[in-house]
Design an enzyme around this catalytic site. Structure first.
Site, PDB file in Angstrom:
ATOM      1  CG  HIS A 253      -1.825  -1.185   1.265  1.00  0.00           C
ATOM      2  ND1 HIS A 253      -2.171  -1.801   2.446  1.00  0.00           N
ATOM      3  CD2 HIS A 253      -2.446  -1.879   0.285  1.00  0.00           C
ATOM      4  CE1 HIS A 253      -2.978  -2.824   2.189  1.00  0.00           C
ATOM      5  NE2 HIS A 253      -3.146  -2.898   0.884  1.00  0.00           N
TER       6      HIS A 253
ATOM      7  CE  LYS B 158       1.551   3.189   6.021  1.00  0.00           C
ATOM      8  NZ  LYS B 158       1.135   2.054   5.186  1.00  0.00           N
TER       9      LYS B 158
ATOM     10  CE1 TYR C 184      -1.326   1.230   9.303  1.00  0.00           C
ATOM     11  CE2 TYR C 184      -1.565  -0.900  10.374  1.00  0.00           C
ATOM     12  CZ  TYR C 184      -2.015   0.050   9.464  1.00  0.00           C
ATOM     13  OH  TYR C 184      -3.150  -0.195   8.740  1.00  0.00           O
TER      14      TYR C 184
ATOM     15  CG  ASP D 201      -4.247  -5.574  -0.788  1.00  0.00           C
ATOM     16  OD1 ASP D 201      -4.672  -4.413  -0.928  1.00  0.00           O
ATOM     17  OD2 ASP D 201      -3.801  -6.007   0.295  1.00  0.00           O
TER      18      ASP D 201
END
Length: 185
Positions: free
Chosen positions: A61, A71, A130, A166
């Site tokens: 992503h 992140k 995250y 995905d």
């Protein structure tokens, strides 16, 4: 806190110091000043927690500008193979991937700058945590298909479970062709 270089500028692994005794253990999970010593200056504005069953692959992503996200990722319980792909336009490592085993036993984390595609494979049932430097915006979401032959990532899963969304992600070559990202000129 130990900082391990990955060979890709701005991408590093963090291994926190764990203090343990007969009562249990303690560690500093996040400390902005420690990360700033390594060039990390991203304020974190959103925390996410996901659960993935063994065999699930999520990603790769990417949030595009102006909603790009840095992140800091870790595993609360379980074990994942975490993957980051450098998609920064002026990077000498554009298109290179880095894989890191994140485990709840080691408590290690991967710090990922803006401009990277990110994904992971759950090698065990896993809770994945995250921190993000920008809010998620679906209008600026894209990514790279998990099995892109150009990247040739070994996800360490024989029969992966991948979402339909995905499975529809473009290849790295298609992203470049559509001018959503571009390598160094």
């Amino acid at each position: 806190m130990e900082i391990l270089q990955t060979g890709i500028d701005g991408l590093f692994e963090v291994v926190p110091r764990k203090y343990e005794d007969n009562r249990g253990w303690f560690l500093e999970f996040f400390k902005a000043t420690s990360l700033q010593n390594f060039g990390w200056n991203n304020p974190m504005v959103q925390d996410n927690l996901s659960f993935s069953k063994k065999g699930v692959i999520r990603g790769l992503h990417l949030q595009l500008e102006p909603h790009a996200q840095a992140k800091m990722v870790s595993v609360i319980q379980g074990k994942v193979l975490d993957v980051a792909v450098d998609l920064r336009r002026n990077s000498s490592t554009f298109g290179k991937s880095f894989s890191c085993m994140l485990t709840s036993e080691k408590h290690n984390m991967l710090v990922i700058p803006e401009g990277f595609a990110h994904g992971f494979a759950a090698l065990e049932d896993s809770y994945f945590f995250y921190k993000c430097s920008n809010l998620y915006n679906p209008k600026f979401e894209t990514g790279i298909i998990w099995n892109d032959p150009q990247l040739n990532i070994d996800w360490m899963i024989e029969h992966p479970v991948v979402s339909e969304k995905d499975m529809q992600l473009p290849s790295l070559e298609e992203l470049v062709r559509k001018s959503l990202i571009s390598p160094k000129v």
